[in-house]
Design a protein around this motif. Sequence first.
Motif, PDB file in Angstrom:
ATOM      1  N   ILE A 223    -134.757  66.892 -79.137  1.00 16.47           N
ATOM      2  CA  ILE A 223    -135.635  67.686 -78.478  1.00 16.47           C
ATOM      3  C   ILE A 223    -136.711  68.381 -79.383  1.00 16.47           C
ATOM      4  CG2 ILE A 223    -135.794  69.569 -76.925  1.00 16.47           C
ATOM      5  CD1 ILE A 223    -132.884  68.958 -76.015  1.00 16.47           C
ATOM      6  N   LEU A 224    -136.386  68.912 -80.329  1.00 16.78           N
ATOM      7  CA  LEU A 224    -137.272  69.513 -81.515  1.00 16.78           C
ATOM      8  C   LEU A 224    -138.315  68.566 -81.750  1.00 16.78           C
ATOM      9  CD1 LEU A 224    -134.919  71.834 -83.565  1.00 16.78           C
ATOM     10  CD2 LEU A 224    -136.756  72.612 -81.913  1.00 16.78           C
ATOM     11  N   ASP A 225    -138.057  67.238 -82.069  1.00 18.21           N
ATOM     12  CA  ASP A 225    -139.005  66.228 -82.415  1.00 18.21           C
ATOM     13  C   ASP A 225    -139.849  65.818 -81.321  1.00 18.21           C
ATOM     14  OD1 ASP A 225    -137.983  65.883 -84.911  1.00 18.21           O
ATOM     15  OD2 ASP A 225    -136.682  64.042 -84.506  1.00 18.21           O
ATOM     16  N   ILE A 226    -139.388  66.071 -80.086  1.00 21.86           N
ATOM     17  CA  ILE A 226    -140.263  65.660 -79.102  1.00 21.86           C
ATOM     18  C   ILE A 226    -141.392  66.588 -78.916  1.00 21.86           C
ATOM     19  CG2 ILE A 226    -140.379  65.694 -76.412  1.00 21.86           C
ATOM     20  CD1 ILE A 226    -137.709  64.074 -76.526  1.00 21.86           C
ATOM     21  N   VAL A 227    -141.016  67.960 -78.875  1.00 15.89           N
ATOM     22  CA  VAL A 227    -141.700  69.053 -78.536  1.00 15.89           C
ATOM     23  C   VAL A 227    -142.613  69.717 -79.900  1.00 15.89           C
ATOM     24  CG1 VAL A 227    -140.749  69.908 -76.766  1.00 15.89           C
ATOM     25  CG2 VAL A 227    -140.061  71.075 -78.898  1.00 15.89           C
ATOM     26  N   GLY A 228    -142.366  68.787 -81.156  1.00 18.07           N
ATOM     27  CA  GLY A 228    -142.809  69.312 -82.495  1.00 18.07           C
ATOM     28  C   GLY A 228    -144.314  69.559 -82.550  1.00 18.07           C
ATOM     29  N   SER A 229    -145.100  68.979 -81.599  1.00 21.72           N
ATOM     30  CA  SER A 229    -146.840  69.453 -81.769  1.00 21.72           C
ATOM     31  C   SER A 229    -146.846  70.666 -81.537  1.00 21.72           C
ATOM     32  CB  SER A 229    -147.699  68.539 -80.971  1.00 21.72           C
ATOM     33  OG  SER A 229    -146.837  68.214 -79.634  1.00 21.72           O
ATOM     34  N   PHE A 230    -146.179  71.512 -80.884  1.00 22.40           N
ATOM     35  CA  PHE A 230    -146.333  72.727 -80.576  1.00 22.40           C
ATOM     36  C   PHE A 230    -145.572  73.846 -81.474  1.00 22.40           C
ATOM     37  CE2 PHE A 230    -147.950  71.094 -76.563  1.00 22.40           C
ATOM     38  CZ  PHE A 230    -148.668  71.609 -75.952  1.00 22.40           C
ATOM     39  N   GLU A 231    -146.101  74.972 -81.693  1.00 17.93           N
ATOM     40  CA  GLU A 231    -145.212  75.939 -82.766  1.00 17.93           C
ATOM     41  C   GLU A 231    -144.428  76.865 -81.567  1.00 17.93           C
ATOM     42  OE1 GLU A 231    -146.169  79.628 -85.178  1.00 17.93           O
ATOM     43  OE2 GLU A 231    -147.946  78.205 -85.163  1.00 17.93           O
ATOM     44  N   LEU A 232    -143.174  76.844 -81.794  1.00 17.03           N
ATOM     45  CA  LEU A 232    -142.198  77.387 -80.717  1.00 17.03           C
ATOM     46  C   LEU A 232    -142.373  79.013 -81.169  1.00 17.03           C
ATOM     47  CD1 LEU A 232    -138.981  75.237 -80.737  1.00 17.03           C
ATOM     48  CD2 LEU A 232    -141.115  75.189 -79.009  1.00 17.03           C
ATOM     49  N   VAL A 233    -142.386  79.788 -80.224  1.00 21.43           N
ATOM     50  CA  VAL A 233    -142.359  81.262 -80.232  1.00 21.43           C
ATOM     51  C   VAL A 233    -140.917  81.647 -80.368  1.00 21.43           C
ATOM     52  CG1 VAL A 233    -144.662  81.461 -78.953  1.00 21.43           C
ATOM     53  CG2 VAL A 233    -142.334  81.671 -77.846  1.00 21.43           C
ATOM     54  N   GLU A 234    -140.715  82.867 -80.756  1.00 17.62           N
ATOM     55  CA  GLU A 234    -139.269  83.432 -80.818  1.00 17.62           C
ATOM     56  C   GLU A 234    -138.623  83.293 -79.402  1.00 17.62           C
ATOM     57  OE1 GLU A 234    -137.435  83.894 -83.284  1.00 17.62           O
ATOM     58  OE2 GLU A 234    -138.959  83.375 -84.757  1.00 17.62           O
ATOM     59  N   PRO A 235    -137.435  83.296 -79.252  1.00 17.89           N
ATOM     60  CA  PRO A 235    -136.277  82.828 -80.451  1.00 17.89           C
ATOM     61  C   PRO A 235    -136.311  81.057 -80.505  1.00 17.89           C
ATOM     62  CG  PRO A 235    -135.152  82.868 -78.226  1.00 17.89           C
ATOM     63  CD  PRO A 235    -136.766  83.018 -78.075  1.00 17.89           C
ATOM     64  N   GLY A 236    -137.186  80.641 -80.361  1.00 17.63           N
ATOM     65  CA  GLY A 236    -137.387  79.030 -80.483  1.00 17.63           C
ATOM     66  C   GLY A 236    -136.493  78.258 -79.556  1.00 17.63           C
ATOM     67  N   LEU A 237    -136.037  77.264 -80.127  1.00 21.95           N
ATOM     68  CA  LEU A 237    -135.238  76.271 -79.077  1.00 21.95           C
ATOM     69  C   LEU A 237    -133.768  76.841 -78.939  1.00 21.95           C
ATOM     70  CD1 LEU A 237    -135.533  73.859 -77.318  1.00 21.95           C
ATOM     71  CD2 LEU A 237    -134.189  72.396 -79.200  1.00 21.95           C
ATOM     72  N   TYR A 239    -130.539  77.574 -75.624  1.00 23.60           N
ATOM     73  CA  TYR A 239    -130.130  77.598 -74.202  1.00 23.60           C
ATOM     74  C   TYR A 239    -130.883  78.616 -73.207  1.00 23.60           C
ATOM     75  CZ  TYR A 239    -126.473  74.478 -75.955  1.00 23.60           C
ATOM     76  OH  TYR A 239    -125.931  73.406 -76.876  1.00 23.60           O
ATOM     77  N   THR A 240    -131.239  78.089 -72.261  1.00 23.42           N
ATOM     78  CA  THR A 240    -131.865  78.527 -71.223  1.00 23.42           C
ATOM     79  C   THR A 240    -131.383  80.134 -71.060  1.00 23.42           C
ATOM     80  OG1 THR A 240    -130.390  77.757 -69.327  1.00 23.42           O
ATOM     81  CG2 THR A 240    -132.391  76.852 -69.649  1.00 23.42           C
ATOM     82  N   SER A 241    -130.110  80.551 -71.014  1.00 20.88           N
ATOM     83  CA  SER A 241    -129.785  82.046 -70.634  1.00 20.88           C
ATOM     84  C   SER A 241    -129.898  82.821 -71.948  1.00 20.88           C
ATOM     85  CB  SER A 241    -128.279  82.030 -70.290  1.00 20.88           C
ATOM     86  OG  SER A 241    -127.675  81.534 -71.262  1.00 20.88           O
ATOM     87  N   LEU A 242    -130.193  82.401 -73.044  1.00 20.62           N
ATOM     88  CA  LEU A 242    -130.553  82.901 -74.397  1.00 20.62           C
ATOM     89  C   LEU A 242    -132.073  83.373 -74.671  1.00 20.62           C
ATOM     90  CD1 LEU A 242    -127.656  81.354 -76.736  1.00 20.62           C
ATOM     91  CD2 LEU A 242    -127.705  83.370 -75.215  1.00 20.62           C
ATOM     92  N   TRP A 243    -132.642  82.765 -74.005  1.00 18.32           N
ATOM     93  CA  TRP A 243    -134.187  82.945 -74.359  1.00 18.32           C
ATOM     94  C   TRP A 243    -134.618  84.128 -73.740  1.00 18.32           C
ATOM     95  CZ3 TRP A 243    -138.998  83.635 -72.537  1.00 18.32           C
ATOM     96  CH2 TRP A 243    -140.198  83.323 -73.487  1.00 18.32           C
ATOM     97  N   ARG A 244    -134.949  85.129 -74.397  1.00 20.66           N
ATOM     98  CA  ARG A 244    -135.567  86.435 -74.286  1.00 20.66           C
ATOM     99  C   ARG A 244    -134.656  87.108 -72.844  1.00 20.66           C
ATOM    100  NH1 ARG A 244    -141.338  87.327 -76.665  1.00 20.66           N
ATOM    101  NH2 ARG A 244    -141.362  85.808 -77.864  1.00 20.66           N
ATOM    102  N   PRO A 245    -133.403  87.222 -72.898  1.00 18.61           N
ATOM    103  CA  PRO A 245    -132.663  87.413 -71.688  1.00 18.61           C
ATOM    104  C   PRO A 245    -132.936  88.912 -71.274  1.00 18.61           C
ATOM    105  CG  PRO A 245    -131.086  87.551 -73.541  1.00 18.61           C
ATOM    106  CD  PRO A 245    -132.694  86.919 -74.143  1.00 18.61           C
ATOM    107  N   VAL A 246    -132.893  89.248 -69.874  1.00 17.92           N
ATOM    108  CA  VAL A 246    -133.058  90.476 -69.490  1.00 17.92           C
ATOM    109  C   VAL A 246    -131.992  91.358 -69.582  1.00 17.92           C
ATOM    110  CG1 VAL A 246    -133.755  92.112 -67.382  1.00 17.92           C
ATOM    111  CG2 VAL A 246    -134.824  89.719 -67.761  1.00 17.92           C
ATOM    112  N   PRO A 247    -132.167  92.403 -70.421  1.00 18.53           N
ATOM    113  CA  PRO A 247    -130.962  93.210 -70.761  1.00 18.53           C
ATOM    114  C   PRO A 247    -129.934  93.769 -69.516  1.00 18.53           C
ATOM    115  CG  PRO A 247    -132.844  94.092 -72.027  1.00 18.53           C
ATOM    116  CD  PRO A 247    -133.275  93.138 -71.009  1.00 18.53           C
TER     117      PRO A 247
END
Length: 268
Positions: A223-237, A239-247
């Motif tokens: 998956i990282l190879d597939i989206v590699g043309s874009f620069e990922l913002v934090e926290p990167g790649l 699991y869905t629930s771990l991307w900037r979760p609401v406290p």
Amino acid sequence: MADEEWSPAGVDLTTPNTARIYDYLLGGKDNYAADREVAEQLIEVIPEARMAARENHAFIGRAVRFLAGEGVRQFIDIGTKLPARGNVHEIAAEVAPDATVVFADGDPVVLVHARALLAGTPRTAAVRCDPHRPEAVTADPEVRELIDFEQPVACVLDRVLHFIGDPAEAAAAVRRLHEALPAGSHLVFTHITHDPEPESGGDVGEVFKPTSGHFWGRSRAEILDIVGSFELVEPGLTYTSLWRPVPSRPAVAHPERTFTLAGVGRRR
């Protein structure tokens, strides 16, 4: 549930549809008996399927809200599924009432539903697009009436890339989209992964055989190879629930059981 005696013209009620299956897993009403049957079979194989759908939907909401907060005012949701409560146009409008949202899909079933559901909603449109060639939407005349490609655009590829069987083709599609977008644009994406339970892939494939769609779970590295043309913002790649979760939102005990990796990439 949708009324089995009525559906928008042209909608096939007998063939299970991945968009309507997803709608059912989310607790929506735009689904029919054939869709519900497949969804229940999926739950037997992956008991966390409803949770995974909810976390996927919540991630898209957080990503759109984040980008709207960063000043993005134009969104293109490619492979849109069914515009339901809490989808891109509604989330964007919460932060930026002047946001413009285009839904693009190649599935005629989805387009029929989308146009019916979006009727009368300002600054939105639903257009036909081949998700295998997401960059083509940038040349669509109807899209260009609403979207200014001199300004940043956020493109959402929600559960799209895993329907492209060849990973090289998927990466090429993302590169072409990257090239078609102006600097400052973003890519929001989710992708099914088989990493948590590789042996379940065959059973899930059997469940989805009656549908018109087939997807390929991939590893984190693929998956990282597939989206590699874009620069990922934090926290990167992640699991869905771990991307900037609401406290304030309860944490998912086992994020890997969402079977979905997600991220937001920036075009420099």
